[in-house]
Enzyme design. Structure first.
Site, PDB file in Angstrom:
ATOM      1  N   ASN A 147       0.842  -1.198   0.000  1.00  0.00           N
ATOM      2  CA  ASN A 147       0.000   0.000   0.000  1.00  0.00           C
ATOM      3  C   ASN A 147       0.873   1.241   0.000  1.00  0.00           C
ATOM      4  O   ASN A 147       1.978   1.249   0.502  1.00  0.00           O
ATOM      5  CB  ASN A 147      -0.943   0.006   1.195  1.00  0.00           C
ATOM      6  CG  ASN A 147      -2.270  -0.662   0.888  1.00  0.00           C
ATOM      7  OD1 ASN A 147      -2.891  -0.368  -0.128  1.00  0.00           O
ATOM      8  ND2 ASN A 147      -2.707  -1.577   1.739  1.00  0.00           N
ATOM      9  N   ASP A 196      -2.606   2.238   5.238  1.00  0.00           N
ATOM     10  CA  ASP A 196      -3.153   1.931   3.914  1.00  0.00           C
ATOM     11  C   ASP A 196      -2.718   3.035   2.958  1.00  0.00           C
ATOM     12  O   ASP A 196      -1.542   3.369   2.896  1.00  0.00           O
ATOM     13  CB  ASP A 196      -4.675   1.785   4.017  1.00  0.00           C
ATOM     14  CG  ASP A 196      -5.275   0.958   2.892  1.00  0.00           C
ATOM     15  OD1 ASP A 196      -4.724   0.960   1.780  1.00  0.00           O
ATOM     16  OD2 ASP A 196      -6.319   0.323   3.108  1.00  0.00           O
TER      17      ASP A 196
END
Length: 288
Positions: A147, A196
């Protein structure tokens, strides 16, 4: 800094927000829904269905369509007058792999990660670099869930997450696109959520959506926590600056992994949110 729901679309896996300055439009995806969405500055909404997972969308310097990460590779994408896809690379050699997240650096290169969606505990993920000449290079291996990434303002540092390990790494980026040795920039703890999608602001600070932690946080270039924005959803997934002054932080979210009871308890999961900030972001770099 209270988040506002600007589109309660209920995406199973909202991801990849991108502000297109010339169009004054925010693009983002519902990855597993095979859908690309866009929100204009005046509030007008658009949706395009694609034939497979759409993982990310990135602008081109020549303005001729976009670069896109699909389930099985990297392609060019045109939306007008109709959706058209032209694959450049299908690099996967392991069943279950798919693209996951990507960004363009200041040199016009795409850095795109992959993951084994069939078993995220397997370190099958890789980070690829797509150069402006169209050549694809594998630069990192043995990732679980790639990510990010995002880059320092001078372009010399790449920040990149392995979400399964709750860890953000920093790498030196050399002029030729090779990377220095990884260092752990921040290790997230219990209750923080997993790092993330991420971006940087005009002061060089790093903003990270923290999946499962119900928060979006701002960190100094050294990794010190500066700001925490509590979210009305548990799984914020990615962030991007937008608006005419780049002071609007857009935040995608997801309900992936929920059962019916969990969805009922998190009714805005999958919505698109915005937060007004004092410090602007920086324009998205373009491929080419």
């Amino acid at each position: 800094m209270t988040p506002t729901c600007v589109w309660p679309l209920g995406a199973e896996l909202g991801e990849g927000p991108l502000w297109h300055g010339a169009q004054q439009r925010l693009y983002f995806v519902n990855l597993v829904g095979n859908a690309l969405h866009a929100l204009d500055a005046d509030g007008l909404r658009h949706t395009w269905q694609l034939p497979t997972y759409v993982c990310w969308l990135l602008p081109r310097k020549d303005g001729d369509g976009f670069m896109v990460g699909l389930r099985d590779g990297i392609a060019r994408l045109w939306l007008e007058p109709a959706v058209r896809i032209e694959y450049l690379h299908r690099p996967f050699d392991i069943a279950g792999l798919r693209m996951n997240d990507a960004k363009v650096d200041a040199a016009g290169r795409i850095w795109a990660g992959s993951m084994n969606a069939a078993d995220v505990k397997r370190p099958d993920g890789k980070l690829y670099r797509l150069d402006p000449d169209g050549s694809l290079h594998t630069v990192l291996t043995e990732y679980h869930i790639c990510n990010g990434p995002t880059f320092s303002l001078d372009g010399k540092t790449m920040f990149h997450n392995d979400s399964l390990l709750d860890r953000t790494y920093a790498y030196e980026v050399r002029p030729d696109g090779s990377l220095g040795a990884p260092r752990v920039w921040r290790q997230f703890g219990p209750g923080d959520g997993s790092p993330d999608g991420m971006t940087v602001d005009s002061e060089g600070c790093v903003w990270i959506a923290q999946w499962g932690g119900g928060r979006v946080c701002r960190y100094s270039p050294a990794g010190e926590l500066l700001v925490t924005i509590p979210m009305p959803v548990a799984q914020p997934s990615s962030v991007a600056f937008g608006g005419a002054d780049l002071k609007t932080l857009y935040i995608t979210s997801a309900w992936q992994g929920y059962d019916d009871a969990r969805k009922a308890a998190d009714p805005l999961a999958g919505a698109l949110f915005s937060v007004q900030l004092d410090v602007p972001g920086v324009p998205a770099a373009r491929f080419g």
